[in-house]
Design an enzyme around this catalytic site. Sequence first.
Site, PDB file in Angstrom:
ATOM      1  CG  ASN A 239      -0.210  -0.081   2.529  1.00 35.62           C
ATOM      2  OD1 ASN A 239       0.967   0.284   2.625  1.00 35.62           O
ATOM      3  ND2 ASN A 239      -0.891  -0.549   3.560  1.00 35.62           N
ATOM      4  CD  GLN A 284      -5.359  -4.555 -11.572  1.00 35.88           C
ATOM      5  OE1 GLN A 284      -4.435  -4.351 -10.801  1.00 35.88           O
ATOM      6  NE2 GLN A 284      -5.709  -5.780 -11.946  1.00 35.88           N
ATOM      7  CG  HIS A 287      -5.483  -5.143  -6.183  1.00 43.44           C
ATOM      8  ND1 HIS A 287      -4.713  -6.117  -5.604  1.00 43.44           N
ATOM      9  CD2 HIS A 287      -5.506  -5.436  -7.499  1.00 43.44           C
ATOM     10  CE1 HIS A 287      -4.276  -6.956  -6.532  1.00 43.44           C
ATOM     11  NE2 HIS A 287      -4.755  -6.567  -7.690  1.00 43.44           N
ATOM     12  CD  GLU A 353       0.699  -1.578 -10.591  1.00 46.70           C
ATOM     13  OE1 GLU A 353       1.194  -2.481  -9.895  1.00 46.70           O
ATOM     14  OE2 GLU A 353      -0.403  -1.047 -10.326  1.00 46.70           O
ATOM     15  CG  HIS A 354      -1.264  -3.150 -14.192  1.00 50.00           C
ATOM     16  ND1 HIS A 354      -1.630  -2.757 -12.919  1.00 50.00           N
ATOM     17  CD2 HIS A 354      -0.528  -4.283 -14.048  1.00 50.00           C
ATOM     18  CE1 HIS A 354      -1.145  -3.603 -12.037  1.00 50.00           C
ATOM     19  NE2 HIS A 354      -0.461  -4.531 -12.682  1.00 50.00           N
ATOM     20  CG  ASP A 387      -2.740  -8.958 -11.530  1.00 49.76           C
ATOM     21  OD1 ASP A 387      -1.750  -8.219 -11.605  1.00 49.76           O
ATOM     22  OD2 ASP A 387      -3.900  -8.524 -11.421  1.00 49.76           O
ATOM     23  CG  HIS A 446      44.037  10.964 -10.562  1.00 43.22           C
ATOM     24  ND1 HIS A 446      44.015  11.684  -9.400  1.00 43.22           N
ATOM     25  CD2 HIS A 446      42.843  10.323 -10.644  1.00 43.22           C
ATOM     26  CE1 HIS A 446      42.853  11.481  -8.781  1.00 43.22           C
ATOM     27  NE2 HIS A 446      42.125  10.649  -9.525  1.00 43.22           N
TER      28      HIS A 446
END
Length: 455
Positions: A239, A284, A287, A353-354, A387, A446
Site C-alpha cells: 500500500n 484492479q 485491490h 503501472e498497467h 497478475d 593521478h
Amino acid sequence: MSTAPSSASSLAPLHRIDLRGRALSLAELKSAVPRTAQATVTTAETAVLGIIADVRERGHAALADLAQKFDGVTQEHPRVPAEALAAALESLDPKVRAALEESITRAKAFAQAQKPADVDYPIADGAVVSSHWVPVSRAGMYVPGGLAPLASSVIMNAVPAQAAGVASIALASPPQKENGGMPGQTILAAAALLGIDEVYAMGGAQAIAAFAYGVQAGTGPNGGGDTIDPVDVVSGPGNIFVATAKRLVKGVVGIDSEAGATEIAVLADHTANPSFVAADLISQAEHDPHAASVLVTTSVELADAVERELAQQVAATSHRERVEIALSGPQSGIVLVDDLAQGIAVCNAYAAEHLEIATEDAPAIAARITNAGAIFVGNYSPVSLGDYCAGSNHVLPTSGTAAFSSGLNVTTFLRAVQLINYTKDALEQVAEHVITLSKAEGLPAHGDAVAVRFA
C-alpha cells in the site's frame, strides 16, 4: 467477479477530464491526469518516518507493538516456524497448488530468459574491459496480506531472485489474527513451494524498516527475539505506506521500484468492448480503496457504455464497497481525447503501472508507448493474466514512476561489476593521455600513478 443477481450499483459517474481541443505541454498533461491527493502522500510519509525511527531504535519491541496496533496480534517474535510452512503446503488445495505451480513454471522460464550476459571486450591489444553480473547477497521481499493475501506475489518476488542466484532470501507478510498471528496460509504454502524458509509475520512500513536496517537479537517485549539481518535489496508491492517506506530507505538498500496502490489505465477507441473494459477497471479497483482505474478514450459513446457496464458489474462484484470507493476517488476517472495520438501522449504522461491497449491495430499503438510498467495488448491480454500466469512480473512501478523505473525482474537482484585488465604495453599506449587529463583536472597524482610504472 460474482455473477449472482443484484440491483444496479449506486456508483456515481466517474470523474471526466475532457482534453479534446486542447494542446497541452507534458507538464500540463501530468497535472491533468487523475492522481491520489497529495495530502494523502504527505500524511503517509510523516507516519512512515516515525515507524522507521521506532523500529531502528527499539527493534523487536517496536515490531511487537506495531503488530498489536495495526494487526491486532500479540507477537513475541515475527519468525514463522518451519513446521508452519510445511503444514501450510501440506494442506494446500490441490487446484490452488496446480495454479501456483503453473505460475512458477512460466515465471521461471521468462526470468531465465531475462538474465543478461557477461561481456569481456578487448578495447585494444592487451586491454580487456569486462562487465560481469553478480547477484546481491541477500534480498528482503514484501508480500501484501491485508485486504488480499497475495500468494502470487511470493512467486513474483522470489523467482527472479532465485534466477539471479541470490543465496539468502527473507520474506515478510502481515500477520493475520485469524491465522494465529502468522501470514495467510496460501502465502506460507507458496513460500514453502519455492523453498523459502525465512519468513516473517511483519507488515507495512515496519517490515521494510526491519529489512533495511536489520533488527538485533534480544530487543523483544520480553528480552527475546532473534537477529533479523539487513538485506541488500527490498522488493515487492504494497500500500501507500509500504511504497513510501521503500522510497525513504532507498540508498540504504536497493529497491525494485515504488510499487504502491495498484493502478490500471486503458487506452481505448470505438472498437473496444465496453464489457471487457469495465471488468478490467473493476479487477484492479478491488485491490484497494486507493487503487486507480483510468480510461483514456477517443469515444464518448464508449465512455458512456463503459459507465453503464460498471453500474451493472460493480453491483455484482464481491468487494463492491471497496470498488466503489476506488472508482469514485480522485485517482480514477475517464479522460477524453481527440485521437489516439493525444491518447498516447496522455498515457506516456500518466506512466501507468498497467496499461491496456484496446484499439484498432493494438500492437502498433503499444509500440508507441514509452512509459508503462507493463503493456497488455489487445482484447485477450487482460491485466489479471499478468497478475497470475502470463510469465511476466506483476510487481510494477506506480504513481508515475514507470517513467524512470522498471518492473521487478532478474536484474533487480544483480549488479554489473566492471573489471579492467591491462598489460604494461596496453597501459603505455594511453599513459600520456591519462597524464594529460589528470593535469587538466588539477589532479596530477593521478598521472603520477601511471608515470611511476614507466620510470
